[in-house]
Design an enzyme around this catalytic site. Structure first.
Site, PDB file in Angstrom:
ATOM      1  N   LYS A 149       0.817  -1.212   0.000  1.00 24.53           N
ATOM      2  CA  LYS A 149       0.000   0.000   0.000  1.00 24.53           C
ATOM      3  C   LYS A 149       0.854   1.267   0.000  1.00 24.53           C
ATOM      4  CE  LYS A 149      -2.302  -2.081   3.458  1.00 24.53           C
ATOM      5  NZ  LYS A 149      -3.299  -2.424   4.488  1.00 24.53           N
ATOM      6  N   ASP A 185      -5.402  -7.371   9.520  1.00 23.27           N
ATOM      7  CA  ASP A 185      -6.777  -6.827   9.545  1.00 23.27           C
ATOM      8  C   ASP A 185      -7.803  -7.803   9.003  1.00 23.27           C
ATOM      9  OD1 ASP A 185      -5.666  -6.510   7.016  1.00 23.27           O
ATOM     10  OD2 ASP A 185      -6.664  -4.616   6.600  1.00 23.27           O
TER      11      ASP A 185
HETATM   12 MG    MG Z   1      -8.609  -1.340   7.882  1.00 18.52          MG
END
Ligand code: MG
Ligand code: ADP
Length: 436
Positions: A149, A185
């Site tokens: 990311k 996550d």
């Molecule tokens: Mg998140």
């Protein structure tokens, strides 16, 4: 006029391609679990399904690619999760690219303020939700394999991120917190749904990045040492954003060249929120330069303007006859004159790019669920978190359409549930599990 056909062709992801992706994806799952090098992670989480009886007050830190959250969570012991206090902040841009030490110091400092503001003084166990590929060796520790990311914070890759957090807490004088779990996550999202309803089968993230996890039969995890086979199943973090057996087009390649790690995260760059806006912008800019868009004269204003993934949602949500919402959007960007055809092209490009993203995601979901249950005979619950899924008006429906094409007789057995606060509360559950 309209959108040139060759542009459209670039973003088609049809049924044969989805089927091919499922075959390749399942092949990589299998080989990855044997310990072979594949383009996905297939990483062990050292966590299994929660029982729903875990109980008490826990803290969670949720570090995504864009947002950072602190949560104070109470687990009832009877499948209820209560977020008692929470704090969210957009991660300052300089921390994404600066020294890792500053990033961890920011995390610890934010937690310290949170504890003092909410008057939390007693000893608390904390789950650290860290949304990047981590090679775990125990429930509460793991090494960052690489940033994704587009983060580049230095001095973190190759280090134990729990240890970095512990050190930062110590340096900030936070003494009543024990870092007892480290989870991804997507794993946290799964845990949160599975705590509430025992039938969750998958965790899925569609936010800044994208990823999926699922509980795997430990007998099928070849690389796992026997001493870790204490549970019948372990959640596998697929890190599917790295999946590379997808045909990239010219626009994908141009996007990739401008990322901090070209050549990596092929699927993520075709699917997730950090990239979709940029991809749409590359296509639209090309149309402007070729004089296929905004011939009225405001093309330069469009070329100079920013374009975000949020804008895709806004444009695709406009179903008015005149596309007046798209017109409003364009005016904000300095394009004061657009024809109806211009606005249609804009909306069409957004739809092409985000539809491909939804169909790639659907094929990934299909691959994982049909590995567990080849005929999809049973009901399957997919727990989803992430702002792209939550806010894009058609992402979910398009995934479901694609799954109907793939599994005409059984796609009705697949349910998507939005795990509200999923990745955060799942961190608290991971902390609770670590103590049982
Ligand atoms: Mg998140
Ligand atoms: P994180 O990935 O940090 O956990 P989120 O799940 O909130 O955080 O995802 C944030 C990302 O989701 C943003 O960077 C953006 O790419 C995307 N996003 C945010 N709002 C929207 C929206 N309205 N439509 C589509 N995508 C969005």
């Amino acid at each position: 006029m309209g959108l040139p056909k060759d542009i459209e062709k670039n973003f088609v992801f049809d049924l044969p391609e989805m089927k091919k992706m499922i075959r390749d994806f399942q092949g990589q799952m299998e080989n990855g679990l044997k310990g072979e090098q594949v383009s996905m992670g297939m990483l062990p989480s050292f966590v299994s399904r929660p029982r729903g009886t875990e109980k008490g007050d826990f803290l969670a830190l949720d570090l995504g690619g864009t947002n950072f959250r602190v949560l104070d969570v109470r687990l009832s012991g009877v499948r209820e999760i209560e977020v008692r206090n929470s704090f969210a902040v957009r991660m300052p841009e300089h921390l994404r690219h600066g020294a890792g030490r500053e990033l961890f110091s920011f995390i610890a400092g934010t937690l310290k303020d949170f504890l003092s503001k909410n008057n939390i003084r007693s000893l608390r166990r904390l789950g650290f939700v860290f949304s990047f590929p981590v090679q775990k060796t125990a429930p509460d520790s793991g090494t960052l394999l690489s940033w994704t990311k587009d983060l580049t914070a230095s001095g973190v890759v190759g280090r134990d991120v729990s240890e970095l957090l512990r050190r930062a807490l110590e340096e900030n004088g936070v003494e009543n917190v024990r870092v007892s779990a480290l989870v991804n996550d997507t794993v946290a999202t799964f845990l949160s749904a599975a705590y509430r309803h025992n039938d969750a089968d998958m965790g899925l993230i569609l936010g800044t990045g994208t990823n999926a996890c699922y509980p795997e039969n430990t007998e099928r995890i070849g690389y796992l040492e026997n001493k870790y086979r204490y549970f019948p199943e372990m959640i596998i973090n697929t890190e599917w954003g790295g999946f590379a057996s997808l045909a990239r087009n010219d626009f994908d390649r141009r996007l990739d060249e401008n990322t901090s790690r070209p050549g990596e995260q092929t699927l993520e760059k075709m699917v997730s929120g950090l990239y979709l806006g940029g991809l749409v912008k590359i296509v639209l800019d090309e149309l402007v330069r070729k004089q296929e868009l905004f011939k009225g004269g405001d093309g330069d204003a469009f070329l100079a303007a920013e374009f975000e993934t949020e804008d895709i949602s806004r444009i695709e949500a406009d179903c008015s006859e005149k596309l007046s919402g798209v017109d409003d959007f364009l005016r904000e960007k300095g394009v004061l004159f657009s024809t109806h055809a211009d606005r249609e092209i804009l909306k069409k490009v957004c739809a092409l790019v985000s539809k491909r993203a939804a169909r790639i995601s659907a094929a990934g979901v299909g691959a994982i669920l049909s590995r567990m249950d080849p005929g999809l005979k049973n009901r399957h619950v997919v727990a989803v978190d992430g702002a792209l899924y939550r806010h894009h008006p058609w992402f979910g429906p398009r995934m479901q359409d694609a799954l109907r094409e793939l599994f005409p007789a059984s796609s009705g057995n697949i349910d998507f549930v939005q795990a509200k606060d999923g990745s955060g509360t799942g961190g608290a559950i991971a902390a609770a599990i670590s103590g049982r």
